[in-house]
Design an enzyme around this catalytic site. Structure first.
Site, PDB file in Angstrom:
ATOM      1  N   HIS A 156       0.817  -1.227   0.000  1.00 37.09           N
ATOM      2  CA  HIS A 156       0.000   0.000   0.000  1.00 37.09           C
ATOM      3  C   HIS A 156       0.845   1.270   0.000  1.00 37.09           C
ATOM      4  O   HIS A 156       0.314   2.359  -0.161  1.00 37.09           O
ATOM      5  CB  HIS A 156      -0.962  -0.006   1.194  1.00 37.09           C
ATOM      6  CG  HIS A 156      -2.048  -1.024   1.063  1.00 37.09           C
ATOM      7  ND1 HIS A 156      -3.306  -0.721   0.611  1.00 37.09           N
ATOM      8  CD2 HIS A 156      -2.053  -2.369   1.281  1.00 37.09           C
ATOM      9  CE1 HIS A 156      -4.052  -1.826   0.582  1.00 37.09           C
ATOM     10  NE2 HIS A 156      -3.306  -2.836   0.977  1.00 37.09           N
ATOM     11  N   ASP A 369       3.467   9.356  -1.457  1.00 32.62           N
ATOM     12  CA  ASP A 369       2.277   8.611  -1.058  1.00 32.62           C
ATOM     13  C   ASP A 369       2.068   7.489  -2.058  1.00 32.62           C
ATOM     14  O   ASP A 369       2.197   7.711  -3.266  1.00 32.62           O
ATOM     15  CB  ASP A 369       1.056   9.550  -1.063  1.00 32.62           C
ATOM     16  CG  ASP A 369       0.102   9.275   0.090  1.00 32.62           C
ATOM     17  OD1 ASP A 369       0.037   8.115   0.519  1.00 32.62           O
ATOM     18  OD2 ASP A 369      -0.567  10.212   0.545  1.00 32.62           O
TER      19      ASP A 369
HETATM   20  C1  GDG Z   1      -2.181   4.046   2.879  1.00 28.95           C
HETATM   21  C2  GDG Z   1      -1.144   4.657   1.906  1.00 28.95           C
HETATM   22  C3  GDG Z   1      -2.799   4.402   0.049  1.00 28.95           C
HETATM   23  C4  GDG Z   1      -8.825  10.085   7.084  1.00 28.95           C
HETATM   24  N1  GDG Z   1      -9.282  10.821   8.126  1.00 28.95           N
HETATM   25  C5  GDG Z   1     -10.482  10.315   8.435  1.00 28.95           C
HETATM   26  C6  GDG Z   1     -10.773   9.250   7.582  1.00 28.95           C
HETATM   27  N2  GDG Z   1      -9.735   9.134   6.758  1.00 28.95           N
HETATM   28  C7  GDG Z   1      -9.688   8.161   5.649  1.00 28.95           C
HETATM   29  C8  GDG Z   1      -9.704   8.852   4.321  1.00 28.95           C
HETATM   30  C9  GDG Z   1      -9.095   7.776   3.422  1.00 28.95           C
HETATM   31  C10 GDG Z   1      -8.150   7.052   4.369  1.00 28.95           C
HETATM   32  O1  GDG Z   1      -8.519   7.406   5.711  1.00 28.95           O
HETATM   33  C11 GDG Z   1      -6.712   7.483   4.172  1.00 28.95           C
HETATM   34  O2  GDG Z   1      -6.229   6.889   3.002  1.00 28.95           O
HETATM   35  P1  GDG Z   1      -5.016   7.516   2.187  1.00 28.95           P
HETATM   36  O3  GDG Z   1      -4.896   6.737   0.942  1.00 28.95           O
HETATM   37  O4  GDG Z   1      -5.294   8.958   1.932  1.00 28.95           O
HETATM   38  O5  GDG Z   1      -3.728   7.446   3.120  1.00 28.95           O
HETATM   39  P2  GDG Z   1      -3.076   6.358   4.170  1.00 28.95           P
HETATM   40  O6  GDG Z   1      -3.858   6.273   5.414  1.00 28.95           O
HETATM   41  O7  GDG Z   1      -1.666   6.799   4.353  1.00 28.95           O
HETATM   42  O8  GDG Z   1      -3.149   4.966   3.395  1.00 28.95           O
HETATM   43  C12 GDG Z   1      -1.859   5.368   0.767  1.00 28.95           C
HETATM   44  C13 GDG Z   1      -3.706   3.685   1.054  1.00 28.95           C
HETATM   45  O9  GDG Z   1      -2.953   3.078   2.113  1.00 28.95           O
HETATM   46  C14 GDG Z   1      -4.520   2.584   0.368  1.00 28.95           C
HETATM   47  O10 GDG Z   1      -3.693   1.679  -0.284  1.00 28.95           O
HETATM   48  O11 GDG Z   1      -3.601   5.142  -0.844  1.00 28.95           O
HETATM   49  O12 GDG Z   1      -0.908   5.860  -0.155  1.00 28.95           O
HETATM   50  O13 GDG Z   1      -0.271   5.536   2.597  1.00 28.95           O
HETATM   51  O14 GDG Z   1     -10.068   6.866   2.989  1.00 28.95           O
HETATM   52  O15 GDG Z   1     -11.027   9.212   3.989  1.00 28.95           O
HETATM   53  N3  GDG Z   1     -11.902   8.536   7.610  1.00 28.95           N
HETATM   54  C15 GDG Z   1     -12.833   8.903   8.557  1.00 28.95           C
HETATM   55  N4  GDG Z   1     -12.600   9.928   9.438  1.00 28.95           N
HETATM   56  C16 GDG Z   1     -11.472  10.668   9.412  1.00 28.95           C
HETATM   57  O16 GDG Z   1     -11.304  11.612  10.195  1.00 28.95           O
HETATM   58  N5  GDG Z   1     -13.987   8.229   8.620  1.00 28.95           N
END
Ligand code: GDG
Length: 465
Positions: A156, A369
């Site tokens: 990821h 990322d």
């Molecule tokens: C890893 C990789 C890759 C965030 N704050 C809240 C909340 N979130 C949710 C977002 C989004 C998820 O968390 C974060 O996903 P990201 O992809 O932006 O980043 P990482 O957590 O670092 O994820 C990344 C991912 O894995 C998948 O493979 O894309 O590159 O680093 O869905 O919406 N959700 C809620 N409340 C919050 O305050 N409910």
């Protein structure tokens, strides 16, 4: 049809109808539901003694098999090697990566422990799908116990260039571990190329192109492995629906009242040094400096729920951001306007969808990322008749797909500010065109497409065995 066995560091049982659950947990759940299978991993608890067998919960066709971990195991495996060595290294932060034989041994030990607890539950024709950097040695641990099932891995995070990976004392062992899988999934072609370059130039292995979108056949460490890009995505249609509903909630009315007609810029990220938050705050500062007409007219809301707070670097970035937000607010705030709303807490999925929808700009500027799902979520939540603008870092995997965004270099503070200004003043027609182009991508490649293509590729590998 053979069962699917998913292995991830944390197991997140999803309760029906709970909108809190993230897209990935739901996707895994759906994949398991359609084939039947097991979801195995850590249950989030610490225990005094490692259990001999996982705790089992059954929900329809899905078996959840979970274990508690000793405090020491958690310290060395999770906080240690996974989050203080591999995470910074894979995000190009050699300055933050700690190299310790003790945590590396803990990482291997917990992988071996997990493998030994899952093994008795496995059937010969199971498809095993392991997730993320915590579990790179998992397949090799199973193979050392004589298991020959088809095993796939999905990373990821980004996969770094060989020059960066080479700083890890155990780099060769780690890639050897990866080659015990049958299928390796990365987010982007860039990650795939970095992996292939390691195989070619560091491991003296072979790399064969398999044709458009089919990835590479890797020959190394006495094994043949398929490596391919599977860009992860979101549940586009569901999120569009949630965002439409979210537009008219009490919470959204409060947000709009508090903004009194001002434009909103939104950021949503786990509080993590890979997300480029200090640079982002500086860019907003630069926007107010360079385009003073925005003072009193634009608010920047950053949602940043704390994560991995046991790791010192995460405590440091939190302190840094508190100081920066205080500094910028102190300099520009008026009695009736605060420039930055900095929120160290999480919100429901529906609340986030409403925030995204109401924001004129989605500001997504990680320094590195793997993909970044927030960028995709922001776009899917826009009102089609009057969409906002995504300002997106070139260093997010999502930039490879979302070329309707304003693509920026997050280190170039002034340029990010200029692109925010461009977004704030962009004509409706251009905003619509950019939005439509990105939605086309997000409709074609949603989370269902992602998990189906991975599982199909894994079954394909199993068919060839
Ligand atoms: C890893 C990789 C890759 C965030 N704050 C809240 C909340 N979130 C949710 C977002 C989004 C998820 O968390 C974060 O996903 P990201 O992809 O932006 O980043 P990482 O957590 O670092 O994820 C990344 C991912 O894995 C998948 O493979 O894309 O590159 O680093 O869905 O919406 N959700 C809620 N409340 C919050 O305050 N409910």
């Amino acid at each position: 049809m053979s069962r699917l066995v998913v292995v991830s560091n944390r197991v997140a049982p999803v309760e029906e109808g709970k909108s809190q659950a993230g897209g990935l947990a739901v996707a895994i759940q759906e994949a398991l539901k359609s084939r039947g299978g097991i979801w195995f991993g850590w249950n989030g608890d610490t225990v005094e003694q490692t259990p001999d067998a996982p705790g089992i919960t059954q929900n329809g066709r899905i078996t959840y098999a979970t274990l508690g971990l000793l405090q020491r195991d958690l310290e060395e495996y999770y906080n240690g090697f996974a989050n203080s060595t591999l995470w910074p290294l894979f995000h190009y932060r050699l300055d933050l990566a700690q190299f310790s034989g003790r945590t590396y041994a803990g990482y291997q030990r917990v992988n071996s422990l997990f493998a030994s607890r899952l093994a008795p539950l496995l059937r010969a024709d199971d498809l095993i799908w392991v997730h993320d950097y915590h579990l790179i040695p998992f397949a090799e641990q199973l193979r050392s116990m004589g298991l020959e099932q088809t095993m796939g891995f999905f990373l990821h995070t980004p996969w770094p260039a060989p020059e960066i990976l080479g700083a890890l004392p155990a780099h060769e062992a780690l890639v050897r571990n990866l080659c015990a899988y049958d299928l390796l999934g990365f987010h982007t072609e860039v990650d795939l190329r970095c992996f292939a370059n390691y195989i070619r130039y560091e491991a003296q292995g072979t790399v064969e192109e398999l044709g458009a979108g089919q990835g590479l056949r890797i020959g190394a460490f006495g094994r043949s492995v398929i490596a391919r890009a599977f860009p992860i995505s979101i549940d586009t249609a569901t999120l569009e629906g949630i965002a439409r509903q979210a537009a008219d909630t009490a919470q959204m009315r409060r947000l709009k009242e508090s903004l009194v007609g001002r434009a909103l810029i939104v950021g949503v990220d786990r509080l993590d040094y890979s997300k480029g938050l200090p640079q982002r705050f500086e860019s907003f500062h630069a926007l107010l400096d360079a385009y003073p007409a925005n003072r009193g007219q634009v608010s920047f809301m950053q949602v940043a729920p704390p994560s991995r707070s046991d790791v010192a670097e995460y405590q440091a970035i939190r302190r840094e951001l508190e100081a920066l937000a205080g500094h910028i607010n102190g300099r520009f705030a008026e009695f009736d306007w605060v420039p930055i709303r900095y929120l160290n807490k999480s919100f429901s999925r529906k609340a986030l969808a409403g925030f995204y929808r109401h924001a004129s700009i989605g500001l997504v500027t990680p320094l590195r990322d793997g993909m970044n799902l927030v960028a995709k979520e922001y776009v899917a939540c826009q009102p089609p008749e009057d969409p906002g603008v995504l300002v997106l870092s070139r260093f997010a995997g999502a930039a490879k797909e979302l070329d309707g965004a304003l693509i920026v270099n997050p280190y170039d503070i002034r340029a990010v500010a200029e692109n925010m200004q461009r977004g704030l003043t962009m004509p409706l027609q251009e905003r619509r065109e950019r939005y439509e182009a990105m939605m086309k991508v997000l409709r074609a490649n949603d989370i269902t497409h992602w998990r189906e293509s991975y599982v199909e590729a894994l079954s394909g590998v199993a068919g060839q065995a």
